[in-house]
Design an enzyme around this catalytic site. Sequence first.
Site, short mmCIF file in Angstrom:
data_model
loop_
_atom_site.label_atom_id
_atom_site.label_comp_id
_atom_site.label_asym_id
_atom_site.label_seq_id
_atom_site.Cartn_x
_atom_site.Cartn_y
_atom_site.Cartn_z
N ASP A 75 -4.69 -8.86 46.63
CA ASP A 75 -4.55 -10.04 47.48
C ASP A 75 -3.24 -9.99 48.25
O ASP A 75 -2.26 -9.38 47.82
CB ASP A 75 -4.66 -11.33 46.66
CG ASP A 75 -3.53 -11.50 45.65
OD1 ASP A 75 -3.19 -10.51 44.99
OD2 ASP A 75 -3.01 -12.62 45.52
N GLU A 139 -2.33 -12.39 42.51
CA GLU A 139 -0.90 -12.33 42.21
C GLU A 139 -0.09 -13.20 43.17
O GLU A 139 0.92 -13.79 42.79
CB GLU A 139 -0.42 -10.88 42.26
CG GLU A 139 0.96 -10.65 41.66
CD GLU A 139 2.11 -10.86 42.63
OE1 GLU A 139 3.27 -10.93 42.18
OE2 GLU A 139 1.86 -10.98 43.85
#
Length: 380
Positions: A75, A139
Site C-alpha cells: 500500500d 502499513e
Amino acid sequence: MTSALNVSALASDLIRHPSVSPDPGETQIALGATLSALGFEVFHLPYGEGEERTPNLFARRGKGKPHLCFAGHTDVVPPGGGGWQHGPFEGAVEDGVLYGRGACDMKGAIAAFVSAVSTVLEKTPEPKGSISLLITGDEEGPAQFGTKKVLEWMQAHDQIPDFCVVGEPTNPASMGEVIKIGRRGSINVRITVRGKQGHVAYPHRADNPVHRLIAILSELTAEPLDQGSEWFEPSSLQVTSIDVGNTATNVIPAEAAARLNIRFNDLHSGKALHEWIETVSRKHAPDCDVDARISGESFLTKPGPELEALRMAVRDVTGREPKLDTGGGTSDARFIALYCPVAEFGLVGASMHQIDEHVTVADLDTLTCVYERLLERTVA
C-alpha cells in the site's frame, strides 16, 4: 532453472498497480503470481471487513533452517495533487530514475528482494534454508488488519522466521548509510478537563478548566523524560493540540482538551507512561478523562549473527560501514520484533510521500545486490 528477474522492470510493474492504502489487492495478486513462478507457496490472507478489508500475502520457499523473511507493504499514500512530471502510477523510467508512488516506499524494495531471490535461485536452485515474504496492504493506514494478523497466522502455522528484514527506506541520502535495529515506541494521549462555565467577571461562580489543563501540561513538560539510553536518543513528549472551542471573550468555558504524543525509548513502556500522565492529570483535575492509544512499544535487535550478516552484506556491496540506528518513526517492525529478531534496510527515503517520488535504477540494483549477498550469507 530460474531466470533472474530485472529489478527496475519488477518495480515499474508493481507501481502500475494503484494501491492507495489499504491496497485493494491487485498488486499482491501480481506479486503472488511472480512468487509462484519462483517456486514459492503463496498464501493470500485478507483480514477485516468492509472498508477495513486488507489484503495480505505470505509466501515461503523451502522448509529448512535458517529461515529468512523479507517484510514490507504494497500500500502507498495518496499521490496528492497535480505536478507529477510522470503519472504517479505510470512507473516511468527516465534518465536512470524510476518515478511513481511507492518507488522508494516501498515497492522498489519488494522488487529488489524478489529480484535477489531469483538471482540466488539461478545459482543455487535448492538453498539449504528457506525464504519467505510477509507483505501487507495497510502499513500506511491503521495497521490493524495487516502484519499483526499475519504474524498470528504465521505463529499458528509454524512459519515464524529466524530473522526478518523490513525493506523500509532507511538511508537519508546514499545507499549503505543506515540499518535500523530498533524504533522508539509511540503513545498518543487526549486529556479532557471539565469545569463549570461562567462569566469572566465572576470567576468565583465558575471553574476554569483551561487553568487546570495548563497546570497539567506544565508539570508533564517541566522535566525531560530521560537522557537517552545506550541505543536510543532521549524520549520526547510533544503537546500537539490544545482545544477549547470558545469563541466568546467573556465566557469561562466548560471544557478544555489537549493532545500529546510521546516517542519513547527502551527506558519506558506505554503502560507506565499512560499511568504517569493519568496520575499527574488527576492531581490537578480529579474528574478528568485520560484516553491513551499505544501505537507500539520500543524495540531493539541487539547485534548478533543475523544482524552482522546484514551489516557485512551492506558493507560488501556499498563500501560503507552502516550506522546502526533507532531513530525515526514507527514501522511494522514493531510487530515483528515480538516474534523474532528484525532489522530494516531499504532505499534512500528522501522523496517518499512526496510529489515525484522516485529512486535511481542504480540504487535499486545496489539494494538487490545487498539482499542477494545477505541470502548467500544465510540461506543459500
